[in-house]
Design an enzyme around this catalytic site. Sequence first.
Site, PDB file in Angstrom:
ATOM      1  N   GLY A 165       0.789  -1.233   0.000  1.00 12.02           N
ATOM      2  CA  GLY A 165       0.000   0.000   0.000  1.00 12.02           C
ATOM      3  C   GLY A 165       0.816   1.276   0.000  1.00 12.02           C
ATOM      4  O   GLY A 165       0.253   2.373  -0.070  1.00 12.02           O
ATOM      5  N   HIS A 208     -10.278  -9.069  -3.751  1.00  8.92           N
ATOM      6  CA  HIS A 208      -8.877  -9.383  -4.000  1.00  8.92           C
ATOM      7  C   HIS A 208      -8.765 -10.908  -4.055  1.00  8.92           C
ATOM      8  O   HIS A 208      -8.874 -11.587  -3.028  1.00  8.92           O
ATOM      9  CB  HIS A 208      -8.016  -8.814  -2.871  1.00  8.92           C
ATOM     10  CG  HIS A 208      -6.545  -8.985  -3.086  1.00  8.92           C
ATOM     11  ND1 HIS A 208      -5.646  -7.954  -2.914  1.00  8.92           N
ATOM     12  CD2 HIS A 208      -5.785 -10.049  -3.462  1.00  8.92           C
ATOM     13  CE1 HIS A 208      -4.421  -8.388  -3.160  1.00  8.92           C
ATOM     14  NE2 HIS A 208      -4.487  -9.660  -3.495  1.00  8.92           N
ATOM     15  N   HIS A 235      -4.567  -1.761   3.110  1.00  3.68           N
ATOM     16  CA  HIS A 235      -3.930  -2.618   2.103  1.00  3.68           C
ATOM     17  C   HIS A 235      -3.169  -3.796   2.721  1.00  3.68           C
ATOM     18  O   HIS A 235      -2.416  -4.478   2.024  1.00  3.68           O
ATOM     19  CB  HIS A 235      -2.996  -1.816   1.188  1.00  3.68           C
ATOM     20  CG  HIS A 235      -3.648  -0.643   0.538  1.00  3.68           C
ATOM     21  ND1 HIS A 235      -4.587  -0.766  -0.463  1.00  3.68           N
ATOM     22  CD2 HIS A 235      -3.517   0.699   0.768  1.00  3.68           C
ATOM     23  CE1 HIS A 235      -4.998   0.446  -0.838  1.00  3.68           C
ATOM     24  NE2 HIS A 235      -4.383   1.345  -0.108  1.00  3.68           N
ATOM     25  N   GLU A 275      -1.963 -12.166  -8.384  1.00  2.00           N
ATOM     26  CA  GLU A 275      -3.029 -11.472  -7.676  1.00  2.00           C
ATOM     27  C   GLU A 275      -3.908 -10.690  -8.656  1.00  2.00           C
ATOM     28  O   GLU A 275      -3.413 -10.047  -9.586  1.00  2.00           O
ATOM     29  CB  GLU A 275      -2.437 -10.535  -6.623  1.00  2.00           C
ATOM     30  CG  GLU A 275      -1.528 -11.274  -5.638  1.00  2.00           C
ATOM     31  CD  GLU A 275      -1.324 -10.522  -4.343  1.00  2.00           C
ATOM     32  OE1 GLU A 275      -1.830  -9.386  -4.218  1.00  2.00           O
ATOM     33  OE2 GLU A 275      -0.664 -11.065  -3.451  1.00  2.00           O
ATOM     34  N   GLU A 287      -0.599  -7.826  -9.702  1.00  4.85           N
ATOM     35  CA  GLU A 287       0.817  -8.086  -9.443  1.00  4.85           C
ATOM     36  C   GLU A 287       1.047  -9.574  -9.226  1.00  4.85           C
ATOM     37  O   GLU A 287       0.097 -10.342  -9.049  1.00  4.85           O
ATOM     38  CB  GLU A 287       1.309  -7.310  -8.224  1.00  4.85           C
ATOM     39  CG  GLU A 287       0.674  -7.729  -6.902  1.00  4.85           C
ATOM     40  CD  GLU A 287       1.209  -6.928  -5.732  1.00  4.85           C
ATOM     41  OE1 GLU A 287       2.273  -6.309  -5.861  1.00  4.85           O
ATOM     42  OE2 GLU A 287       0.558  -6.940  -4.670  1.00  4.85           O
ATOM     43  N   ARG A 291       7.197 -15.484  -4.291  1.00  8.49           N
ATOM     44  CA  ARG A 291       7.621 -16.087  -3.016  1.00  8.49           C
ATOM     45  C   ARG A 291       6.445 -16.826  -2.409  1.00  8.49           C
ATOM     46  O   ARG A 291       5.348 -16.836  -2.948  1.00  8.49           O
ATOM     47  CB  ARG A 291       8.061 -14.988  -2.055  1.00  8.49           C
ATOM     48  CG  ARG A 291       6.991 -13.909  -1.854  1.00  8.49           C
ATOM     49  CD  ARG A 291       7.273 -12.978  -0.716  1.00  8.49           C
ATOM     50  NE  ARG A 291       6.405 -11.804  -0.703  1.00  8.49           N
ATOM     51  CZ  ARG A 291       5.156 -11.783  -0.264  1.00  8.49           C
ATOM     52  NH1 ARG A 291       4.610 -12.901   0.204  1.00  8.49           N
ATOM     53  NH2 ARG A 291       4.442 -10.668  -0.274  1.00  8.49           N
TER      54      ARG A 291
END
Length: 449
Positions: A165, A208, A235, A275, A287, A291
Amino acid sequence: MFEKILIANRGEIALRIHRACREMGIKTVAVHSTADAEAMHVRLADESVCIGPPNPKESYLNIPALISAAEITDADAVHPGYGFLSENARFAEIVEAHNIAFIGPTADHIRLMGDKIAAKQAMRELGVPVVPGIEGGMEDMDEARRAAAEIGYPVLAKAAAGGGGRGMKVIHDESQLEELLTQARNEAMHAFGDDTMYLEKFLPSPRHIEVQVFGDGKGNAIHLGERDCSLQRRHQKVLEEAPSPALNSEERSSIGERAAKAIAGINYRGAGTIEFLYQDGEFFFIEMNTRLQVEHPVTEAITRLDLVREQIRVASGAPLSLEQSEVTFSGHAVECRINAENHKTFRPTPGTVTDYHPPGGLGVRVDSGLYQGYRVPPYYDSLIAKLVVHGRTRNECLMRLRRCLEEFAIGGIDTTIPLHMALVDDPEFIDGDYTIHWLEQNLDRLVGD
């Protein structure tokens, strides 16, 4: 297979990695700052090395200290966990330059996905839908005005190297553009050393949704379903669940297959998370995290796969342990992030844990390095435990989660357990009726004044 792995992290994720290694017969090396000398993963590891004082820049972000620790202990691989250096391409390069395996993707892929502008361009070329926006960074304010007008207000200003964020501002009309874009640039420079910004369409009420993917680095890839991470504050994710209550089976299958095809197309190696924002039946790429995610246990719960074990296998050169047709999904899982914070003010509450009693029973998992007498240090992220609950159905899962939160006792410090207890009793959450803005819009009602 590796014989010894250095865990370049701390807290619950370091303990999580240690456990996977032990079950694979692999020895572990724990690194720690002076503040973490008594941490549980340090106590359990085969070897431990102090790499510096509490300040992360002098310890967990100190690449020479980490490389030295790996060399003096003869570790043949490094697992970076999440956070710290896990998405630092230079660290991955240095690790492998010292003939030590990096348990993660290549430096090139970390670098590609770390630049959000380049990542969007790459995903668009791979057939993944992206949020409407400009193609590259903006050189000046006039260009920003033209871009915003073309996209259509409201727009979202985002740092190309951003995350969490920071360097992100919602701009509702042209009168706000210069001021908010300047603020975002300054935040980005301070946080990331890079003030490159881009603009994209601001979606007013999305969810999300993220897709867990795995590649073997040789053009083969699978997806392990999606997670709904819409419950966020500033965020930052608060609670995650899988599968998403908003998707149907056709949508779930379609976006998973597109995500897996995309990373196969770039020969991606290891675990990754793609995402998306999801609104009105459409997905928009935002994005990719190169990982392991904090919320990976909910995927493990519904697939019965050990994601850390799979990371280690792939990094050692082994093929994926299963094909897409062999991936099965069972039941529903929810993860609550338990932070050492006051649940009303969200101020960190470091201190000594005087009592600790985690919940248990069928379908219950607690990932935490806490124990009675442990002192939560003030220098790091406030996440201290993850409560993960699985049930045959979402309703069964939520009933079990409520019971677990009532059992979970952490004394001596404030935690966010009361917030989660309020969430599981809220009718809108129970119905799965929430977006990424829902928690902040309802926070006062949930936690009181």
